[in-house]
Design a protein around this motif. Structure first.
Motif, short mmCIF file in Angstrom:
data_model
loop_
_atom_site.label_atom_id
_atom_site.label_comp_id
_atom_site.label_asym_id
_atom_site.label_seq_id
_atom_site.Cartn_x
_atom_site.Cartn_y
_atom_site.Cartn_z
N SER A 120 -0.26 9.15 8.54
CA SER A 120 -1.64 8.48 8.82
C SER A 120 -1.69 6.93 7.93
N PRO A 121 -2.08 5.99 8.38
CA PRO A 121 -2.28 4.81 7.64
C PRO A 121 -3.14 4.78 6.49
N GLY A 162 -0.50 9.50 -0.68
CA GLY A 162 0.41 10.56 -0.73
C GLY A 162 1.65 10.26 -1.40
N ILE A 163 2.16 8.86 -1.26
CA ILE A 163 3.34 8.40 -1.96
C ILE A 163 2.89 8.23 -3.59
N ILE A 164 1.47 7.78 -3.96
CA ILE A 164 1.26 7.75 -5.53
C ILE A 164 1.30 8.79 -6.04
N ALA A 165 0.68 10.01 -5.35
CA ALA A 165 0.49 11.38 -5.83
C ALA A 165 1.85 11.63 -6.19
N ALA A 166 3.03 11.61 -5.28
CA ALA A 166 4.40 11.91 -5.76
C ALA A 166 5.02 11.18 -6.68
N GLY A 167 4.67 9.85 -6.97
CA GLY A 167 5.07 9.07 -8.26
C GLY A 167 4.43 9.73 -9.56
N MET A 211 10.18 8.05 1.44
CA MET A 211 9.22 8.69 2.14
C MET A 211 8.47 8.09 3.41
N THR A 212 8.34 6.94 3.64
CA THR A 212 8.06 6.26 4.63
C THR A 212 8.53 4.90 5.36
N SER A 239 1.88 0.27 6.79
CA SER A 239 0.71 0.41 5.96
C SER A 239 0.83 0.74 4.45
N THR A 240 2.20 1.11 4.19
CA THR A 240 2.56 1.57 2.93
C THR A 240 3.34 0.54 2.03
N ARG A 241 3.51 -0.46 2.72
CA ARG A 241 4.68 -1.69 1.97
C ARG A 241 3.97 -1.99 0.61
N VAL A 242 4.85 -2.28 -0.27
CA VAL A 242 4.31 -2.88 -1.73
C VAL A 242 5.18 -3.97 -1.67
#
Length: 311
Positions: free
Chosen positions: A167-168, A174-179, A250-251, A258-261
Motif C-alpha cells: 500500500s502506498p 513499514g520500511i522506516i520501522a525496519a530501519g 524491500m520495495t 511512493s517509497t522513493r527517497v
C-alpha cells in the motif's frame, strides 16, 4: 683582569624539522588519513557540484562529451513530482528515525544494571547492529508478507490483515520501522558507553539532595551524556537521509514510486534508467548533501556554543 662571560644567545644550529618536531609530528601521522579523506570525500563533493551543471550520460570525458547547461537540472528538480515525493519521504524518515535516540537511551538505562543474565540481554539488543541492512530488509519483507508473514499471522488471530509494503499509504512507514531496529541498537551502544563515564559522585550527591527518577535523569545524567547524544543525532540524521539499502531491498521504490527517497531517486536517474542522466543525479546528490550539511552544521554550532558557555 677577569674575563666577561659571553651571554649573547647562540644561534640554533638544529635543522628546521628538529626545531619544529613537536608541532609537525602529529600532522605526519594524520597526513595519510587526511589525504584519503580529501581524495575520496572532499574531491568527489566538488566533482558532484561540477557534474550537476552538465547534461552528461557518464560516458567519456565530462567537458568533451557533456553539455554545459548551468542551473537547468536544478530548475527541472523544482517541477519534478517524483523529486517532491522523494523529498517528503526523506522528511518522514528524518522525523521518525529520531525515535531511535530516546528508544536507545531507554534500553541503555535498562541494560546499565547489574542483574542476573544482563550480558545475554545486552547481546540480544546488540545483535541487530551487526546485521547487514540487506538482511534486515529481507527479514522485515518476510515479516510483512500479506498471507504467511508473522505480522499478518498474529493479526489474523483478531480477524485483521494488512499489506504494509503493498500500500502506498503504509509502505514508507513499514520500511522506516525496519530501519529503526538496527539504528536503535546503535544508539543504545553509544549511550551504554556514555553511562560508563557518568560521574558516580554526582549521582550520589543528587540522591542526597532528594533527586530521583525523571529529575535525576534530566538534571544529572543527560547533561553528562551530551557527547553521546550529539553523535547519536548526527549518525541518525545521516542514516535517515541516505536510506537507500532498505528501500532498494524491500520495495525498489514502489508501490508506484511512493517509497522513493532522494538517494534512491538519484540512483534511478543516474544509473538505473535508460539514458544515464548523471548530471540530473548529481543535482539530486547536491541537494541531499546540502540538507545534511545544514543539520550537521547546526549540531556542531550548538555543541561549540555549549562548550564555550561552560568555560
Amino acid at each position: 683582569m677577569t674575563a666577561v662571560p659571553d651571554i649573547r644567545p647562540r644561534a640554533d644550529t638544529r635543522s628546521w624539522y628538529r626545531r619544529n618536531e613537536i608541532a609537525i609530528t602529529p600532522w605526519l601521522f594524520l597526513a595519510p588519513g587526511l589525504l584519503f579523506f580529501a581524495f575520496y570525500v572532499i574531491f568527489p563533493i566538488f566533482q558532484s557540484f561540477q557534474v550537476s551543471f552538465y547534461d552528461w550520460d557518464g560516458l567519456g570525458d565530462l567537458t568533451e562529451q557533456g553539455r554545459f547547461i548551468g542551473l537547468d537540472n536544478y530548475r527541472e528538480l523544482a517541477g519534478d513530482r517524483n523529486f517532491e515525493i522523494s523529498l517528503w519521504n526523506n522528511l518522514k524518515w528524518l522525523l521518525l528515525y529520531l525515535l531511535a535516540i530516546p528508544m536507545g537511551l531507554g534500553i541503555a538505562l535498562f541494560l546499565n544494571q547489574t542483574v542476573t543474565g544482563i550480558r545475554l540481554y545486552k547481546s540480544l539488543f546488540f545483535f541487530p547492529f551487526v546485521i547487514s541492512q540487506v538482511v534486515v530488509g529481507l527479514v522485515f519483507s518476510w515479516f510483512y508478507l500479506p498471507d504467511v508473514g508473522l505480522l499478518n499471522v498474529m493479526l489474523g488471530w483478531f480477524g485483521l490483515s494488512i499489506n504494509i509494503l503493498g500500500s502506498p499509504d503504509t509502505a514508507t512507514y513499514g520500511i522506516i520501522a525496519a530501519g529503526l531496529w538496527p539504528q536503535t541498537a546503535y544508539c543504545m551502544i553509544l549511550y551504554l558507553t556514555g553511562l560508563n563515564a557518568v560521574d558516580p559522585e554526582q549521582i550520589e550527591a543528587a540522591r542526597l539532595d532528594g533527586a530521583k527518577g525523571p529529575k535525576m535523569l534530566w538534571y544529572v545524567i543527560l547533561p553528562q551524556l551530551k557527547p553521546a547524544t550529539f553523535i547519536a543525532f548526527v549518525v541518525t540524521i545521516i542514516g535517515a537521509l541516505r536510506s537507500f539499502d532498505l528501500v532498494s531491498i524491500m520495495t525498489n521504490g514502489g508501490p508506484f514510486g511512493s517509497t522513493r527517497v532522494l538517494s534512491f531517486y538519484m540512483f534511478e536517474k543516474a544509473l538505473a534508467e535508460f539514458g544515464f542522466r548523471m548530471g540530473y543525479g548529481a543535482a539530486i546528490a547536491v541537494v541531499l548533501f546540502l540538507i545534511m550539511l545544514v543539520f550537521i552544521a547546526y549540531f556542531l554550532w550548538s555543541m561549540w556554543r555549549d562548550e564555550r558557555a561552560a568555560r
